[in-house]
Design a protein around this motif. Sequence first.
Motif, mmCIF file in Angstrom:
data_model
loop_
_atom_site.group_PDB
_atom_site.id
_atom_site.type_symbol
_atom_site.label_atom_id
_atom_site.label_comp_id
_atom_site.label_asym_id
_atom_site.label_seq_id
_atom_site.Cartn_x
_atom_site.Cartn_y
_atom_site.Cartn_z
ATOM 1 N N HIS A 46 0.831 -1.205 0.000
ATOM 2 C CA HIS A 46 0.000 0.000 0.000
ATOM 3 C C HIS A 46 0.867 1.257 0.000
ATOM 4 O O HIS A 46 0.585 2.219 -0.730
ATOM 5 C CB HIS A 46 -0.930 -0.002 1.217
ATOM 6 C CG HIS A 46 -1.975 1.061 1.188
ATOM 7 N ND1 HIS A 46 -1.714 2.363 1.557
ATOM 8 C CD2 HIS A 46 -3.283 1.036 0.818
ATOM 9 C CE1 HIS A 46 -2.816 3.084 1.437
ATOM 10 N NE2 HIS A 46 -3.779 2.310 0.984
ATOM 11 N N PHE A 47 1.926 1.246 0.820
ATOM 12 C CA PHE A 47 2.840 2.396 0.868
ATOM 13 C C PHE A 47 3.460 2.642 -0.501
ATOM 14 O O PHE A 47 3.499 3.773 -0.999
ATOM 15 C CB PHE A 47 3.919 2.153 1.913
ATOM 16 C CG PHE A 47 4.909 3.274 2.051
ATOM 17 C CD1 PHE A 47 4.688 4.290 2.966
ATOM 18 C CD2 PHE A 47 6.056 3.320 1.274
ATOM 19 C CE1 PHE A 47 5.597 5.342 3.100
ATOM 20 C CE2 PHE A 47 6.965 4.360 1.395
ATOM 21 C CZ PHE A 47 6.732 5.374 2.313
ATOM 22 N N ASN A 48 3.954 1.566 -1.120
ATOM 23 C CA ASN A 48 4.608 1.709 -2.428
ATOM 24 C C ASN A 48 3.614 2.107 -3.516
ATOM 25 O O ASN A 48 3.970 2.847 -4.443
ATOM 26 C CB ASN A 48 5.314 0.407 -2.801
ATOM 27 C CG ASN A 48 6.574 0.181 -1.989
ATOM 28 O OD1 ASN A 48 7.158 1.125 -1.457
ATOM 29 N ND2 ASN A 48 6.988 -1.070 -1.858
ATOM 30 N N ASP A 58 4.960 10.013 1.228
ATOM 31 C CA ASP A 58 4.894 10.013 2.684
ATOM 32 C C ASP A 58 6.261 9.766 3.303
ATOM 33 O O ASP A 58 7.073 9.009 2.778
ATOM 34 C CB ASP A 58 3.923 8.923 3.161
ATOM 35 C CG ASP A 58 2.547 9.056 2.511
ATOM 36 O OD1 ASP A 58 2.111 10.206 2.322
ATOM 37 O OD2 ASP A 58 1.923 8.019 2.222
ATOM 38 N N LYS A 59 6.479 10.366 4.466
ATOM 39 C CA LYS A 59 7.717 10.115 5.205
ATOM 40 C C LYS A 59 7.578 8.903 6.112
ATOM 41 O O LYS A 59 8.572 8.327 6.555
ATOM 42 C CB LYS A 59 8.115 11.339 6.024
ATOM 43 C CG LYS A 59 7.136 11.729 7.113
ATOM 44 C CD LYS A 59 7.620 12.926 7.917
ATOM 45 C CE LYS A 59 8.744 12.563 8.845
ATOM 46 N NZ LYS A 59 9.101 13.653 9.781
ATOM 47 N N PRO A 189 7.519 -3.664 12.688
ATOM 48 C CA PRO A 189 7.487 -4.842 11.812
ATOM 49 C C PRO A 189 8.765 -5.663 11.917
ATOM 50 O O PRO A 189 9.827 -5.152 12.255
ATOM 51 C CB PRO A 189 7.328 -4.228 10.421
ATOM 52 C CG PRO A 189 7.890 -2.851 10.545
ATOM 53 C CD PRO A 189 7.600 -2.401 11.939
ATOM 54 N N ASP A 190 8.631 -6.943 11.604
ATOM 55 C CA ASP A 190 9.785 -7.841 11.607
ATOM 56 C C ASP A 190 10.558 -7.805 10.295
ATOM 57 O O ASP A 190 11.759 -8.091 10.268
ATOM 58 C CB ASP A 190 9.331 -9.286 11.853
ATOM 59 C CG ASP A 190 8.834 -9.516 13.260
ATOM 60 O OD1 ASP A 190 9.346 -8.860 14.187
ATOM 61 O OD2 ASP A 190 7.922 -10.355 13.442
ATOM 62 N N THR A 191 9.876 -7.452 9.202
ATOM 63 C CA THR A 191 10.470 -7.664 7.877
ATOM 64 C C THR A 191 10.946 -6.400 7.173
ATOM 65 O O THR A 191 11.576 -6.503 6.120
ATOM 66 C CB THR A 191 9.459 -8.386 6.958
ATOM 67 O OG1 THR A 191 8.280 -7.560 6.810
ATOM 68 C CG2 THR A 191 9.065 -9.732 7.533
ATOM 69 N N PHE A 192 10.639 -5.219 7.705
ATOM 70 C CA PHE A 192 11.037 -3.992 7.005
ATOM 71 C C PHE A 192 11.161 -2.831 7.974
ATOM 72 O O PHE A 192 10.770 -2.904 9.144
ATOM 73 C CB PHE A 192 10.019 -3.649 5.910
ATOM 74 C CG PHE A 192 8.699 -3.124 6.425
ATOM 75 C CD1 PHE A 192 8.499 -1.765 6.642
ATOM 76 C CD2 PHE A 192 7.647 -3.988 6.701
ATOM 77 C CE1 PHE A 192 7.285 -1.276 7.118
ATOM 78 C CE2 PHE A 192 6.427 -3.520 7.171
ATOM 79 C CZ PHE A 192 6.254 -2.161 7.385
ATOM 80 N N PHE A 193 11.698 -1.738 7.467
ATOM 81 C CA PHE A 193 11.707 -0.462 8.185
ATOM 82 C C PHE A 193 11.650 0.647 7.150
ATOM 83 O O PHE A 193 11.821 0.404 5.947
ATOM 84 C CB PHE A 193 12.943 -0.318 9.081
ATOM 85 C CG PHE A 193 14.248 -0.303 8.348
ATOM 86 C CD1 PHE A 193 14.837 0.893 7.946
ATOM 87 C CD2 PHE A 193 14.896 -1.493 8.046
ATOM 88 C CE1 PHE A 193 16.035 0.903 7.261
ATOM 89 C CE2 PHE A 193 16.102 -1.489 7.364
ATOM 90 C CZ PHE A 193 16.671 -0.295 6.968
ATOM 91 N N GLY A 205 9.922 8.966 2.650
ATOM 92 C CA GLY A 205 10.237 7.646 3.163
ATOM 93 C C GLY A 205 10.328 6.590 2.067
ATOM 94 O O GLY A 205 9.633 6.675 1.056
ATOM 95 N N THR A 206 11.187 5.626 2.290
ATOM 96 C CA THR A 206 11.308 4.458 1.419
ATOM 97 C C THR A 206 11.297 3.214 2.299
ATOM 98 O O THR A 206 12.013 3.159 3.308
ATOM 99 C CB THR A 206 12.615 4.485 0.605
ATOM 100 O OG1 THR A 206 12.629 5.651 -0.218
ATOM 101 C CG2 THR A 206 12.737 3.238 -0.269
ATOM 102 N N ILE A 207 10.485 2.241 1.937
ATOM 103 C CA ILE A 207 10.453 1.003 2.706
ATOM 104 C C ILE A 207 11.623 0.109 2.287
ATOM 105 O O ILE A 207 11.833 -0.142 1.105
ATOM 106 C CB ILE A 207 9.113 0.271 2.524
ATOM 107 C CG1 ILE A 207 8.022 0.988 3.341
ATOM 108 C CG2 ILE A 207 9.213 -1.191 2.931
ATOM 109 C CD1 ILE A 207 6.671 0.304 3.335
#
Length: 215
Positions: A46-48, A58-59, A189-193, A205-207
């Motif tokens: 969703h963010f991407n 978004d940051k 989250p466990d898988t990203f920041f 922001g970038t995931i």
Amino acid sequence: MKKMKYVMYSHRYAYPILQTDIEFFDLWNEITEVLEVITEDDIINHFNFRKNNGIGKDKSISKTINNLLKDKFIERGWFIESAIFQSPDYTGDTWRLDFAKENISIEVGFNHSSVIAWNLLKPVLASELNHVQKAIQTKIGVIISVTDSMKKAGGFDNAISTYEKYIEYLKPLSNQLSVPLLIIGIEAPDTFFVKQEKVSGKYIGTIIRKEDYNF
């Protein structure tokens, strides 16, 4: 797939009431379903999507989680932006609940820490009788926020209200917070920041998936 994780804190026995009282049982199941159906991949996608389609640069993942929660609650028949009072003198975001259904009201508290007390009081106003005619009457309030660790991992602004801050406010406001309240904190989250960079004076922001990142 990794589910979104959360922790809870109960004020005035909100959690045992929600778990055991038949009056709240079905609605509580809907709330836990919403929280547990959202995965970390859902948040990433969703963010991407927002970023890649120019919907928002978004940051943080604040708007993403807000949107995902909104979609899931609407699917289950919850009312969004429900007015607390019927009077036209009390309109706008100040006098609205984020979500409400039957006897439970919900506030999503990702905003500035200066409104923590007000976010806690809104479910109380929705639950108590007072001199202003009510548009909705609930009995228990739920606050959904993020933990300190999620604030950092998710790129949230330093000034936002967090799960830990909400808990701090419960004791000094205990006399005013006269109805059961459940504070929920979405964990990191466990898988990203989220990694931020400054572009034209604005942080974007970038995931980053942890599996792709060299620590």
